[in-house]
Design a protein around this motif. Structure first.
Motif, PDB file in Angstrom:
ATOM      1  N   THR A  13      16.699  56.873 -35.100  1.00 34.11           N
ATOM      2  CA  THR A  13      16.168  55.624 -34.544  1.00 34.11           C
ATOM      3  C   THR A  13      16.962  55.148 -33.330  1.00 34.11           C
ATOM      4  OG1 THR A  13      17.416  54.332 -36.170  1.00 34.11           O
ATOM      5  CG2 THR A  13      15.110  54.824 -36.688  1.00 34.11           C
ATOM      6  N   TRP A  14      18.262  55.433 -33.284  1.00 35.78           N
ATOM      7  CA  TRP A  14      19.061  54.960 -32.148  1.00 35.78           C
ATOM      8  C   TRP A  14      18.565  55.536 -30.828  1.00 35.78           C
ATOM      9  CZ3 TRP A  14      21.569  58.127 -28.828  1.00 35.78           C
ATOM     10  CH2 TRP A  14      21.886  59.416 -29.262  1.00 35.78           C
ATOM     11  N   GLU A  15      17.947  56.722 -30.865  1.00 30.66           N
ATOM     12  CA  GLU A  15      17.412  57.317 -29.633  1.00 30.66           C
ATOM     13  C   GLU A  15      16.371  56.390 -29.003  1.00 30.66           C
ATOM     14  OE1 GLU A  15      17.695  60.422 -28.001  1.00 30.66           O
ATOM     15  OE2 GLU A  15      18.995  61.516 -29.379  1.00 30.66           O
ATOM     16  N   PHE A  16      15.521  55.798 -29.838  1.00 26.59           N
ATOM     17  CA  PHE A  16      14.470  54.899 -29.339  1.00 26.59           C
ATOM     18  C   PHE A  16      15.048  53.556 -28.940  1.00 26.59           C
ATOM     19  CE2 PHE A  16      12.428  57.843 -32.302  1.00 26.59           C
ATOM     20  CZ  PHE A  16      11.555  58.460 -31.428  1.00 26.59           C
ATOM     21  N   GLU A  17      16.041  53.092 -29.696  1.00 29.32           N
ATOM     22  CA  GLU A  17      16.670  51.816 -29.375  1.00 29.32           C
ATOM     23  C   GLU A  17      17.407  51.901 -28.049  1.00 29.32           C
ATOM     24  OE1 GLU A  17      18.853  51.359 -32.986  1.00 29.32           O
ATOM     25  OE2 GLU A  17      17.173  50.415 -34.030  1.00 29.32           O
ATOM     26  N   CYS A  18      17.846  53.106 -27.688  1.00 32.62           N
ATOM     27  CA  CYS A  18      18.539  53.311 -26.421  1.00 32.62           C
ATOM     28  C   CYS A  18      17.531  53.450 -25.280  1.00 32.62           C
ATOM     29  CB  CYS A  18      19.425  54.555 -26.516  1.00 32.62           C
ATOM     30  SG  CYS A  18      20.164  55.048 -24.951  1.00 32.62           S
ATOM     31  N   CYS A  19      16.812  54.567 -25.254  1.00 33.17           N
ATOM     32  CA  CYS A  19      15.949  54.797 -24.090  1.00 33.17           C
ATOM     33  C   CYS A  19      14.877  55.867 -24.279  1.00 33.17           C
ATOM     34  CB  CYS A  19      16.802  55.149 -22.876  1.00 33.17           C
ATOM     35  SG  CYS A  19      17.852  56.585 -23.136  1.00 33.17           S
ATOM     36  N   ALA A  20      14.780  56.480 -25.451  1.00 32.77           N
ATOM     37  CA  ALA A  20      13.780  57.533 -25.651  1.00 32.77           C
ATOM     38  C   ALA A  20      12.369  56.947 -25.592  1.00 32.77           C
ATOM     39  CB  ALA A  20      13.993  58.229 -26.997  1.00 32.77           C
ATOM     40  N   PRO A  21      11.439  57.688 -24.997  1.00 34.87           N
ATOM     41  CA  PRO A  21      10.049  57.211 -24.954  1.00 34.87           C
ATOM     42  C   PRO A  21       9.430  57.243 -26.356  1.00 34.87           C
ATOM     43  CG  PRO A  21      10.205  59.438 -24.095  1.00 34.87           C
ATOM     44  CD  PRO A  21      11.612  58.986 -24.359  1.00 34.87           C
ATOM     45  N   LEU A  22       8.585  56.270 -26.648  1.00 30.65           N
ATOM     46  CA  LEU A  22       7.945  56.185 -27.954  1.00 30.65           C
ATOM     47  C   LEU A  22       6.772  57.156 -28.025  1.00 30.65           C
ATOM     48  CD1 LEU A  22       7.861  52.295 -28.351  1.00 30.65           C
ATOM     49  CD2 LEU A  22       9.583  53.889 -29.217  1.00 30.65           C
ATOM     50  N   PRO A  23       6.800  58.109 -28.977  1.00 27.68           N
ATOM     51  CA  PRO A  23       5.668  59.030 -29.100  1.00 27.68           C
ATOM     52  C   PRO A  23       4.425  58.332 -29.627  1.00 27.68           C
ATOM     53  CG  PRO A  23       7.312  59.487 -30.790  1.00 27.68           C
ATOM     54  CD  PRO A  23       7.850  58.393 -29.944  1.00 27.68           C
ATOM     55  N   VAL A  24       3.260  58.827 -29.227  1.00 30.99           N
ATOM     56  CA  VAL A  24       1.972  58.287 -29.649  1.00 30.99           C
ATOM     57  C   VAL A  24       1.105  59.460 -30.100  1.00 30.99           C
ATOM     58  CG1 VAL A  24      -0.094  57.043 -28.897  1.00 30.99           C
ATOM     59  CG2 VAL A  24       2.152  56.379 -28.003  1.00 30.99           C
ATOM     60  N   VAL A  25       0.434  59.313 -31.240  1.00 18.99           N
ATOM     61  CA  VAL A  25      -0.437  60.368 -31.748  1.00 18.99           C
ATOM     62  C   VAL A  25      -1.490  60.720 -30.690  1.00 18.99           C
ATOM     63  CG1 VAL A  25      -2.175  60.959 -33.496  1.00 18.99           C
ATOM     64  CG2 VAL A  25      -0.077  59.786 -34.181  1.00 18.99           C
ATOM     65  N   GLY A  26      -1.638  62.023 -30.432  1.00 17.12           N
ATOM     66  CA  GLY A  26      -2.617  62.512 -29.460  1.00 17.12           C
ATOM     67  C   GLY A  26      -2.094  62.623 -28.045  1.00 17.12           C
ATOM     68  N   GLU A  27      -0.874  62.160 -27.806  1.00 18.63           N
ATOM     69  CA  GLU A  27      -0.313  62.212 -26.459  1.00 18.63           C
ATOM     70  C   GLU A  27       0.838  63.207 -26.385  1.00 18.63           C
ATOM     71  OE1 GLU A  27       0.597  58.363 -24.838  1.00 18.63           O
ATOM     72  OE2 GLU A  27      -1.391  57.590 -25.305  1.00 18.63           O
ATOM     73  N   LYS A  28       1.191  63.591 -25.148  1.00 21.09           N
ATOM     74  CA  LYS A  28       2.275  64.542 -24.911  1.00 21.09           C
ATOM     75  C   LYS A  28       3.622  63.871 -25.174  1.00 21.09           C
ATOM     76  CE  LYS A  28       3.996  67.701 -21.391  1.00 21.09           C
ATOM     77  NZ  LYS A  28       3.794  68.196 -20.032  1.00 21.09           N
ATOM     78  N   SER A  29       4.548  64.643 -25.742  1.00 24.44           N
ATOM     79  CA  SER A  29       5.897  64.174 -26.028  1.00 24.44           C
ATOM     80  C   SER A  29       6.843  65.352 -25.817  1.00 24.44           C
ATOM     81  CB  SER A  29       5.972  63.655 -27.463  1.00 24.44           C
ATOM     82  OG  SER A  29       7.188  63.011 -27.714  1.00 24.44           O
ATOM     83  N   SER A  30       8.072  65.077 -25.396  1.00 27.40           N
ATOM     84  CA  SER A  30       9.006  66.143 -25.054  1.00 27.40           C
ATOM     85  C   SER A  30      10.394  65.836 -25.601  1.00 27.40           C
ATOM     86  CB  SER A  30       9.055  66.271 -23.529  1.00 27.40           C
ATOM     87  OG  SER A  30       9.886  67.315 -23.146  1.00 27.40           O
ATOM     88  N   TRP A  31      11.019  66.848 -26.250  1.00 27.59           N
ATOM     89  CA  TRP A  31      12.329  66.671 -26.893  1.00 27.59           C
ATOM     90  C   TRP A  31      13.165  67.938 -26.759  1.00 27.59           C
ATOM     91  CZ3 TRP A  31      12.970  61.812 -28.351  1.00 27.59           C
ATOM     92  CH2 TRP A  31      11.825  61.045 -28.538  1.00 27.59           C
TER      93      TRP A  31
END
Length: 127
Positions: A13-31
């Motif tokens: 969770t700290w990744e999102f609290e810092c600056c990671a983009p929030l993933p959305v179902v059906g959309e592109k995400s990169s890690w």
């Protein structure tokens, strides 16, 4: 038709609290993916510095999102330990902006908090 593999990615969770983009179902995400020992899952990160080796990000389409939560018990003043076997996963359509964390725990009581986001990511199979 392209072939895809589905990989399960666990993101703290700290990744999102810092600056990671929030993933959305059906959309592109990169890690940046790092194998979790004795598991078929991967740790996902946008912060390359937390791992000794640099890894190119893996992109894919988000198929599902689950919040990982666990129950915690206070062991001494302000020291909280995860109750064994208490982790569960709750399916959501999108990642919340804020998480139930350490501040939600009350001294002298059992409590729970969200510890990670688990994403199923459809990635192009490598031929």
């Amino acid at each position: 038709m392209d072939d895809y593999n589905v990989v399960t990615v666990r993101i703290e969770t700290w990744e999102f609290e810092c600056c990671a983009p929030l993933p959305v179902v059906g959309e592109k995400s990169s890690w940046a993916l790092h194998p979790i020992q004795k598991s078929l899952w991967f740790d996902g990160s946008v912060h390359g510095g937390i791992y000794p080796d640099e890894v190119e990000p893996t992109a894919g389409i988000v198929r599902s999102i689950r919040l990982e939560r666990g129950e915690f018990l206070e062991q001494g003043s302000g020291r909280w330990l995860l109750v064994p076997g208490s982790i569960d996963l709750v399916r959501v359509e999108k990642v919340p902006r804020f998480f139930r964390g350490m501040s939600s725990l009350v001294a002298g009581r059992r409590g729970w908090m969200e510890t990670a986001v688990v994403v199923e990511l459809a990635v192009l199979a490598r031929g």
